[in-house]
Design an enzyme around this catalytic site. Structure first.
Site, PDB file in Angstrom:
ATOM      1  N   HIS A  60       0.341  16.006   0.759  1.00 18.05           N
ATOM      2  CA  HIS A  60       0.752  17.191   0.001  1.00 18.05           C
ATOM      3  C   HIS A  60       0.158  18.412   0.689  1.00 18.05           C
ATOM      4  CE1 HIS A  60       2.025  14.525  -3.258  1.00 18.05           C
ATOM      5  NE2 HIS A  60       0.847  13.943  -3.171  1.00 18.05           N
TER       6      HIS A  60
ATOM      7  N   SER B  92       0.828  -1.174   0.000  1.00 22.71           N
ATOM      8  CA  SER B  92       0.000   0.000   0.000  1.00 22.71           C
ATOM      9  C   SER B  92       0.878   1.244   0.000  1.00 22.71           C
ATOM     10  CB  SER B  92      -0.902  -0.022   1.233  1.00 22.71           C
ATOM     11  OG  SER B  92      -1.884   0.979   1.112  1.00 22.71           O
TER      12      SER B  92
ATOM     13  N   CYS C 230      -4.380  -2.454   1.488  1.00 20.83           N
ATOM     14  CA  CYS C 230      -4.957  -3.725   1.076  1.00 20.83           C
ATOM     15  C   CYS C 230      -4.829  -4.679   2.255  1.00 20.83           C
ATOM     16  CB  CYS C 230      -4.228  -4.304  -0.133  1.00 20.83           C
ATOM     17  SG  CYS C 230      -4.352  -3.301  -1.623  1.00 20.83           S
TER      18      CYS C 230
END
Length: 269
Positions: free
Chosen positions: A123, A118, A146
């Site tokens: 940001h 994963s 996952c």
């Protein structure tokens, strides 16, 4: 094996459901002059530098029990930062039953759970209004996993890691896995609202709206701070230094900015 809140389901292969959490937060500030605006941006870049964001994401990986494969971090010029974690399955231990309940996750004690390949990214976007004296800081965090554990367990910690006026939170479950008989499973845990993963004391601080599409396993929650204290939005001084008219005008501008972001549309007054 894949655990649910009610029973244990034996899978064909491994659990390959993809669960994605998008946490979007905004901080609003009134910056009257160019100097104030530059000072606010400098403060944000220091407070949420790539180094600090890396520490936040590392705590997220601990909460969801991930093993860090690679870290990329960058401070941008003139402002902003990004961090990306590539992660893989961490140590597998006995999974607590409560991990599948709709409840807030830890702060930030390590909870080790099964996790497959994963990633986690953040940001930041500091920006300012061209004429209204409003500066805005936005941070976008994406946690995609996952396996059995839901990234929603990291939400409580993320909320406490940022000073936020507005939060937009999305959660999606995609793909499918199969049980031993080949029957497809499109979700492996019960969920009625993202709000159930937010502590009550935090819920009390915000107005919240849900927009959920249960059939598509898509959940959306918007949060707006309830209490408005002008002093919290002035950078470097307090409302005592303003006239009554100035304070009223600035408060109206800030509240308009908050409402526009929360409702996702421009508001004409």
């Amino acid at each position: 094996m894949s655990s649910t809140s009610e029973n244990t389901i034996e899978l064909h292969g491994f659990n390959n459901l993809t669960k994605s959490l998008s946490f979007n937060m905004y901080d609003i500030c009134y910056t009257k002059t160019k100097e104030e605006r530059e000072a606010y941006i400098e403060y944000i870049d220091e407070e949420y530098s790539a180094e600090r964001l890396t520490k936040i994401l590392k705590a997220v990986t601990d909460i969801i029990g991930a093993h860090v494969l690679n870290v990329a971090q960058q401070d941008y010029v003139p402002q902003g930062a990004s961090v990306t974690y590539l992660i893989s399955e961490g140590p597998i231990v006995e999974v607590p039953t409560e991990s599948f309940e709709e409840s807030p996750g830890p702060l930030p004690e390590s909870v080790v759970m099964q996790l497959d390949k994963s990633h986690i990214t953040v940001h930041t976007y500091p920006e300012y209004h061209p004429s209204e004296g409003i500066s805005t800081f936005r941070a976008d965090i994406d946690v995609s996993t996952c396996g059995e554990i839901s990234p929603l367990k990291a939400l409580n910690y993320l909320i406490h890691s940022f000073d936020t006026d507005i939060m937009t939170i999305d959660y999606r479950v995609r793909g499918f896995t199969r049980d031993k008989e080949g029957k497809k499973l499109y979700i492996d845990h019960d969920i009625s609202s993202i709000q159930n993963y937010i502590p009550e004391e935090v819920q009390d601080e915000y107005d919240m709206i849900d927009v959920n599409i249960y059939q598509a396993h898509t959940f959306h929650t918007k949060c707006k701070i309830k209490e408005f204290d002008l002093d919290q939005y002035l950078f470097g001084y307090t409302k005592d230094s303003l006239t009554h008219e100035e304070a009223k005008e600035i408060a109206e501008r800030i509240q308009k900015e908050i409402d526009e972001i929360y409702y996702g549309k421009n508001i004409d007054i």
